[in-house]
Design a protein around this motif. Sequence first.
Motif, PDB file in Angstrom:
ATOM      1  N   LEU A 224       0.802  -1.222   0.000  1.00 16.61           N
ATOM      2  CA  LEU A 224       0.000   0.000   0.000  1.00 16.61           C
ATOM      3  C   LEU A 224       0.837   1.274   0.000  1.00 16.61           C
ATOM      4  O   LEU A 224       0.401   2.315  -0.491  1.00 16.61           O
ATOM      5  N   PHE A 225       2.035   1.209   0.554  1.00 15.83           N
ATOM      6  CA  PHE A 225       2.866   2.408   0.752  1.00 15.83           C
ATOM      7  C   PHE A 225       3.095   3.241  -0.527  1.00 15.83           C
ATOM      8  O   PHE A 225       2.917   4.455  -0.501  1.00 15.83           O
ATOM      9  N   PRO A 226       3.483   2.628  -1.657  1.00 14.38           N
ATOM     10  CA  PRO A 226       3.780   3.453  -2.832  1.00 14.38           C
ATOM     11  C   PRO A 226       2.594   4.295  -3.306  1.00 14.38           C
ATOM     12  O   PRO A 226       2.785   5.375  -3.851  1.00 14.38           O
ATOM     13  N   ARG A 227       1.371   3.814  -3.070  1.00 20.64           N
ATOM     14  CA  ARG A 227       0.189   4.589  -3.479  1.00 20.64           C
ATOM     15  C   ARG A 227      -0.390   5.378  -2.302  1.00 20.64           C
ATOM     16  O   ARG A 227      -1.390   6.065  -2.434  1.00 20.64           O
ATOM     17  N   GLY A 228       0.238   5.232  -1.144  1.00 18.23           N
ATOM     18  CA  GLY A 228      -0.223   5.992   0.021  1.00 18.23           C
ATOM     19  C   GLY A 228      -1.602   5.580   0.514  1.00 18.23           C
ATOM     20  O   GLY A 228      -2.318   6.367   1.125  1.00 18.23           O
ATOM     21  N   LEU A 229      -1.974   4.337   0.248  1.00 11.13           N
ATOM     22  CA  LEU A 229      -3.327   3.899   0.613  1.00 11.13           C
ATOM     23  C   LEU A 229      -3.318   3.096   1.910  1.00 11.13           C
ATOM     24  O   LEU A 229      -2.279   2.594   2.340  1.00 11.13           O
ATOM     25  N   THR A 230      -4.498   2.989   2.513  1.00  7.96           N
ATOM     26  CA  THR A 230      -4.681   2.102   3.658  1.00  7.96           C
ATOM     27  C   THR A 230      -5.754   1.088   3.297  1.00  7.96           C
ATOM     28  O   THR A 230      -6.401   1.198   2.250  1.00  7.96           O
ATOM     29  N   LEU A 231      -5.968   0.154   4.201  1.00  5.81           N
ATOM     30  CA  LEU A 231      -6.972  -0.878   3.949  1.00  5.81           C
ATOM     31  C   LEU A 231      -8.368  -0.304   3.785  1.00  5.81           C
ATOM     32  O   LEU A 231      -9.237  -0.913   3.178  1.00  5.81           O
ATOM     33  N   LEU A 232      -8.577   0.901   4.323  1.00  4.24           N
ATOM     34  CA  LEU A 232      -9.914   1.505   4.254  1.00  4.24           C
ATOM     35  C   LEU A 232     -10.190   2.155   2.909  1.00  4.24           C
ATOM     36  O   LEU A 232     -11.316   2.510   2.611  1.00  4.24           O
ATOM     37  N   ASP A 233      -9.140   2.361   2.107  1.00  3.15           N
ATOM     38  CA  ASP A 233      -9.298   3.121   0.867  1.00  3.15           C
ATOM     39  C   ASP A 233      -9.494   2.241  -0.356  1.00  3.15           C
ATOM     40  O   ASP A 233      -9.788   2.759  -1.437  1.00  3.15           O
ATOM     41  N   LEU A 234      -9.313   0.944  -0.208  1.00  5.22           N
ATOM     42  CA  LEU A 234      -9.252   0.079  -1.395  1.00  5.22           C
ATOM     43  C   LEU A 234     -10.522   0.179  -2.236  1.00  5.22           C
ATOM     44  O   LEU A 234     -10.458   0.297  -3.453  1.00  5.22           O
ATOM     45  N   LYS A 235     -11.648   0.165  -1.552  1.00  4.39           N
ATOM     46  CA  LYS A 235     -12.933   0.231  -2.283  1.00  4.39           C
ATOM     47  C   LYS A 235     -13.037   1.496  -3.126  1.00  4.39           C
ATOM     48  O   LYS A 235     -13.513   1.468  -4.254  1.00  4.39           O
ATOM     49  N   ASP A 236     -12.582   2.613  -2.566  1.00  3.72           N
ATOM     50  CA  ASP A 236     -12.710   3.903  -3.262  1.00  3.72           C
ATOM     51  C   ASP A 236     -11.739   4.041  -4.421  1.00  3.72           C
ATOM     52  O   ASP A 236     -11.818   4.983  -5.195  1.00  3.72           O
ATOM     53  N   THR A 237     -10.781   3.140  -4.491  1.00  3.42           N
ATOM     54  CA  THR A 237      -9.793   3.275  -5.559  1.00  3.42           C
ATOM     55  C   THR A 237      -9.948   2.138  -6.571  1.00  3.42           C
ATOM     56  O   THR A 237      -9.005   1.764  -7.252  1.00  3.42           O
ATOM     57  N   GLY A 238     -11.136   1.584  -6.597  1.00  3.02           N
ATOM     58  CA  GLY A 238     -11.448   0.647  -7.675  1.00  3.02           C
ATOM     59  C   GLY A 238     -11.242  -0.818  -7.365  1.00  3.02           C
ATOM     60  O   GLY A 238     -11.446  -1.658  -8.233  1.00  3.02           O
ATOM     61  N   VAL A 239     -10.852  -1.144  -6.141  1.00  2.99           N
ATOM     62  CA  VAL A 239     -10.753  -2.558  -5.784  1.00  2.99           C
ATOM     63  C   VAL A 239     -12.132  -2.990  -5.258  1.00  2.99           C
ATOM     64  O   VAL A 239     -12.485  -2.712  -4.123  1.00  2.99           O
ATOM     65  N   ASP A 240     -12.922  -3.607  -6.116  1.00  2.62           N
ATOM     66  CA  ASP A 240     -14.296  -3.939  -5.735  1.00  2.62           C
ATOM     67  C   ASP A 240     -14.340  -5.100  -4.764  1.00  2.62           C
ATOM     68  O   ASP A 240     -15.028  -5.073  -3.759  1.00  2.62           O
ATOM     69  N   GLN A 241     -13.585  -6.101  -5.109  1.00  3.32           N
ATOM     70  CA  GLN A 241     -13.670  -7.334  -4.353  1.00  3.32           C
ATOM     71  C   GLN A 241     -12.489  -7.451  -3.396  1.00  3.32           C
ATOM     72  O   GLN A 241     -11.384  -7.724  -3.827  1.00  3.32           O
ATOM     73  N   LEU A 242     -12.737  -7.189  -2.135  1.00  4.99           N
ATOM     74  CA  LEU A 242     -11.652  -7.383  -1.171  1.00  4.99           C
ATOM     75  C   LEU A 242     -11.519  -8.874  -0.898  1.00  4.99           C
ATOM     76  O   LEU A 242     -12.524  -9.548  -0.672  1.00  4.99           O
ATOM     77  N   ASN A 243     -10.305  -9.385  -0.954  1.00  9.30           N
ATOM     78  CA  ASN A 243     -10.163 -10.817  -0.644  1.00  9.30           C
ATOM     79  C   ASN A 243     -10.271 -11.032   0.865  1.00  9.30           C
ATOM     80  O   ASN A 243     -10.319 -10.087   1.653  1.00  9.30           O
TER      81      ASN A 243
END
Length: 269
Positions: A224-243
């Motif tokens: 996640l670090f290179p994109r500065g994201l956290t686990l809470l942001d995945l949905k908002d950045t186009g990851v629909d299906q969380l494994n």
Amino acid sequence: MAHIIVVGNEKGGSGKSTTSMHVGTALVRMGHRVGALDLDLRQRSFGRYIENRLAYLARIGIELPTPDYRTLPEIAPETLAQGENPYDARLSAAVTGLEAVSDFIIIDCPGSHTRLSQVAHSLADTLITPLNDSFIDFDLLAQVDSETGKVTGPSIYSEMVWQARQLRAQAGLRPIDWIVVRNRLGAQQMHNKKKVGAALEDLARRIGFRVAPGFSERVIFRELFPRGLTLLDLKDTGVDQLNMSNLAARQELRDLIAELRLPGVSIDF
Ligand SMILES: Nc1ncnc2c1ncn2[C@@H]1O[C@H](COP(=O)(O)OP(=O)(O)OP(=O)(O)O)[C@@H](O)[C@H]1O
Ligand SMILES: [Mg+2]
């Protein structure tokens, strides 16, 4: 007054910057105003994590809540009071600047003993200490008898926290709520996990901290670090299906936020 959360452990690589980013982002996503400071002036992982986030969000053209990261201001030497430590003045100026505009200020400390880190500990309303689940890391908190596994005394870092507590008591500030967060759980055998757990509970009673389960060992944290994201942001950045692993990690973060018992923070989000 902003509530100050310090993330500290003099042991390197225990998960301080990862925890700072996840807790800070969770709070800002919940609608709180969050200021962020990185006292690791050399590595600046937390600051860079937030900078990566802003750059990535700009690149993909979306906006997401982001902690208000500030660098420590430079202080002109002639403005220092006689004998005043320049680092103290820089930290104090940064905290003062954020205090008026933040509900929470989250401060990430370096993985070594520095003046800045020591002073920050005395500012902590909440202190989070991530701890890798191993006795090598435990050694930073307490000495353990190798025969019996019993705790024989506090260690340098615990003594530093104790001094910070004394300073706060003298200044009439509220006591530090110290939470030790077990990180990278599951990376080793059950046997060791239980032993570390028992030793931690023993120590928690003696030196006054709470123990919270934190994050399991998961590859996603490194990605996640290179994109500065956290686990809470995945949905908002186009990851629909969380494994399953990501869902479980997100739940661990939610549980941690609840366990921190921060003022004004809802425990189910
Ligand atoms: N639960 C976890 N699962 C997998 N990897 C993790 C986990 N927590 C942290 N890491 C990884 O471990 C490394 C160290 O984490 P981090 O930088 O957050 O620690 P730190 O305490 O801030 O280190 P330092 O003392 O150097 O500042 C990073 O590569 C991070 O991605
Ligand atoms: Mg760090």
